[in-house]
Design a protein around this motif. Structure first.
Motif, PDB file in Angstrom:
ATOM      1  N   ALA A 180      44.351  36.320  38.592  1.00 66.55           N
ATOM      2  CA  ALA A 180      44.421  35.508  39.817  1.00 66.55           C
ATOM      3  C   ALA A 180      44.878  36.363  40.998  1.00 66.55           C
ATOM      4  CB  ALA A 180      45.385  34.338  39.605  1.00 66.55           C
ATOM      5  N   ALA A 181      45.797  37.267  40.756  1.00 65.04           N
ATOM      6  CA  ALA A 181      46.252  38.154  41.828  1.00 65.04           C
ATOM      7  C   ALA A 181      45.145  39.094  42.267  1.00 65.04           C
ATOM      8  CB  ALA A 181      47.467  38.950  41.356  1.00 65.04           C
ATOM      9  N   ARG A 182      44.340  39.580  41.326  1.00 64.99           N
ATOM     10  CA  ARG A 182      43.227  40.452  41.689  1.00 64.99           C
ATOM     11  C   ARG A 182      42.183  39.693  42.502  1.00 64.99           C
ATOM     12  NH1 ARG A 182      43.981  42.060  36.067  1.00 64.99           N
ATOM     13  NH2 ARG A 182      45.007  44.126  36.001  1.00 64.99           N
ATOM     14  N   ILE A 183      41.924  38.448  42.141  1.00 65.71           N
ATOM     15  CA  ILE A 183      40.963  37.633  42.888  1.00 65.71           C
ATOM     16  C   ILE A 183      41.438  37.418  44.322  1.00 65.71           C
ATOM     17  CG2 ILE A 183      39.920  35.323  43.045  1.00 65.71           C
ATOM     18  CD1 ILE A 183      39.888  35.274  39.989  1.00 65.71           C
ATOM     19  N   ASP A 184      42.762  37.296  44.484  1.00 59.81           N
ATOM     20  CA  ASP A 184      43.321  37.103  45.832  1.00 59.81           C
ATOM     21  C   ASP A 184      43.360  38.391  46.639  1.00 59.81           C
ATOM     22  OD1 ASP A 184      43.683  34.419  45.403  1.00 59.81           O
ATOM     23  OD2 ASP A 184      45.770  34.622  44.738  1.00 59.81           O
ATOM     24  N   GLY A 185      42.908  39.477  46.040  1.00 58.95           N
ATOM     25  CA  GLY A 185      42.816  40.735  46.773  1.00 58.95           C
ATOM     26  C   GLY A 185      43.959  41.704  46.548  1.00 58.95           C
ATOM     27  N   ALA A 186      44.859  41.433  45.602  1.00 56.67           N
ATOM     28  CA  ALA A 186      45.970  42.331  45.341  1.00 56.67           C
ATOM     29  C   ALA A 186      45.495  43.550  44.555  1.00 56.67           C
ATOM     30  CB  ALA A 186      47.072  41.602  44.571  1.00 56.67           C
ATOM     31  N   GLY A 187      45.944  44.711  44.956  1.00 52.94           N
ATOM     32  CA  GLY A 187      45.631  45.929  44.232  1.00 52.94           C
ATOM     33  C   GLY A 187      46.524  46.099  43.014  1.00 52.94           C
TER      34      GLY A 187
END
Length: 282
Positions: A180-187
């Motif tokens: 979910a964090a990756r989908i939100d754009g977090a590296g």
């Protein structure tokens, strides 16, 4: 009947607890006794005189002379105390810089040979110092680090046991949360800082507490790698004290134990969580 069983268990735990803390009261009581009183009580243990050593928990003639001597007339003690602190801080800093990212990488990323690397970590964790002593000595000698504090700090900074503890906590983080964090754009770095470290705090602190206690009690590593007395830690200072100064020896042991007790008291909850989590099979 149930109350009797409960009371019996309680009394058993109390007795076990008293036996466990008895050495602490032994040190405290002995540190407040004069040398003459200690000599009379413990003479059979340190000489060829007949009879058995005796002990009473409260000193007959309490004195703070040993504490005054330790604080005001023992510069060697404080030099070795600061050596211990330097080693401890250096090892913990190394674990934070190297161990935490290493545990996160093993726990959250897949790569060829990952299982073999993990098993290698476990193997190195189980090997005693006597097995790896020669190889460590040769490596440190090649880099001209022998007889420096780095000779003790660097092997401790790359210790595998803290990585093993932190690995179990990082594995327990749900993969869905990271996705979910990756989908939100977090590296990946942001995920590690914002999610991995906060959720793995218990494992990190438990590993650091255990490593700190180990630094306070290590004997073999500084004995092998440090030859100059001015570089030695407290763990090598206490065995050098003579039996002619029993009160000062007990006082030194008690004061040396205080930082370890404080660290253990503050990190006990995290240690229990770390040991419990590490005991769960993968």
């Amino acid at each position: 009947m149930k109350k009797v069983v409960t009371m019996g268990k309680f009394l058993l735990l109390v007795v076990a607890g008293l036996i466990t803390v008895a050495p602490v009261f032994f040190l405290l009581g002995g540190s407040l006794m004069g040398d003459q009183e200690l000599a009379e009580l413990l003479a059979p243990a340190f000489s060829d005189s007949d009879g058995y050593a005796a002990w009473h928990w409260l000193p007959l003639y309490p004195t703070l002379r040993h504490y005054v001597q330790l604080c005001l007339d023992s510069p060697e003690y404080f030099q070795m105390f600061w050596n211990t602190m330097k080693i401890t801080v250096g090892v913990l800093a190394g674990q934070i810089i190297v161990g935490i990212p290493g545990a996160w990488g093993l726990a959250r990323y897949s790569f060829p040979g990952k299982r073999a690397v993990y098993l290698l970590y476990i193997l190195l964790m189980l090997l005693p110092f006597q097995v790896t002593m020669l190889s460590e000595y040769l490596v440190l000698d090649r880099f001209h680090l022998l007889d420096t504090l780095w000779a003790v700090i660097l092997p401790g900074a790359f210790s595998t046991f803290p990585v093993f503890l932190m690995y179990r906590f990082f594995c327990s983080i749900p993969e869905e949360m990271l996705e979910a964090a990756r989908i939100d754009g977090a590296g990946e770095w942001k995920i590690f800082i914002k999610i991995g470290i906060p959720m793995g705090t218990s494992g990190i602190l438990s590993a650091l507490v255990l490593q700190c206690l180990e630094c306070f009690s290590m004997i073999e590593q500084p004995m092998v790698f440090l030859k100059e007395k001015k570089l030695q830690p407290l763990s090598l200072y206490l065995p050098q004290l003579q039996k002619d100064h029993l009160g000062f020896t007990l006082c030194s042991c008690f004061v040396t134990m205080i930082p370890a007790l404080l660290i253990f008291g503050m990190g006990q909850r995290y240690m229990e969580q770390g040991i419990t989590e590490a005991a769960v099979k993968e």
